[in-house]
Write a protein that holds these residues in place. Structure first.
Motif: not given
Ligand SMILES: N[C@@H](CCC(=O)N[C@@H](CS)C(=O)NCC(=O)O)C(=O)O
Length: 219
Positions: A147-148, A151-154, A159, A188, A190, A194
């Motif tokens: 999860s770390r 992050g906020n990436k796709s 990306e 987690n 994100n 994903w």
């Protein structure tokens, strides 16, 4: 005739990573199903001396170990590329693939997925709750780190989608079929988001356990 032959077992997340990568590349392939219980005997041992799946066959060339197969496919089928050109993103991709093999598979997936899915469905075993509970702290460590890194990436490493996504999505989708997924995903968020994006891809939809079993002619 299909250029690529994949020797695998329906349901194998490693096998699915190879099949889904071939799908992403738009390559023609054939599944050669390894019958249950025959991976540790000939003729499979001649292909894979450690008796595992998958094995890829390409023009008489045989290669096993999923990471090696995925990198081979990305070299012989360069479009679309699944390896970042940026060295640091490529390093992250490699790191994630090793996390999959060393920390997710060993001690987490091979315990929880075995106890919850493989054992009961294929071997008639009852899940050992103590063994599953013992694996959960390790599972939390792995999920927290994935999860770390996401992050906020796709996608996990970049990306753009990479081989790390192709390797890890089948493994996480396997765990998503178990009750242990809920607490791991909740901690987690994100990661389930994903996985949902990955599962929506045609490559993953074409390579579910059911689809691969149909290809193998076992349903
Ligand atoms: N390091 C191997 C691991 C492959 C592996 O563990 N495959 C499992 C299926 S997901 C398998 O062959 N299980 C059957 C067995 O152990 O007999 C790779 O990356 O290909």
């Amino acid at each position: 005739m299909a250029a690529f032959i994949v020797h695998s077992i329906p349901g194998s997340p490693y096998g699915r990573a190879v099949l889904a990568t071939l799908e992403e590349k738009g390559a023609a392939y054939r599944l050669a199903a390894v019958a249950p219980g025959t991976s540790k005997s000939e003729p499979h041992l001649a292909r894979h001396p450690f008796g595992r799946v998958p094995v890829l066959e390409h023009d008489g060339y045989l290669i096993y170990e999923t990471q090696a197969i995925l990198r081979y496919l990305d070299r012989v089928l360069p479009q679309p590329s699944l390896t970042p050109s940026d060295p640091q993103a490529a390093g992250l991709m490699d790191q994630l693939m090793n996390i999959c093999d060393w920390y997710l598979m060993q001690g987490v997936s091979n315990v929880i997925a075995f106890q919850r899915i493989i054992g009961p469905q294929l071997l008639g075993l009852t899940p050992d709750e103590a063994v599953i509970a013992e694996a959960m702290p390790r599972a939390h460590v792995v999920f927290k780190e994935l999860s770390r890194l996401l992050g906020n990436k796709s996608f996990l490493a970049d990306e753009q989608m990479t081989l790390a996504d192709m390797l890890l999505a089948p493994h996480l989708d396997f765990l998503a079929q178990t009750p242990e997924w809920a607490p791991l995903a909740a901690a987690n968020p994100n990661l389930p988001a994903w996985l949902q994006r990955m599962n929506a891809r045609a490559s993953l939809r074409a390579t579910t356990w059911q689809q691969v079993a149909a290809l193998a002619g076992v349903v």
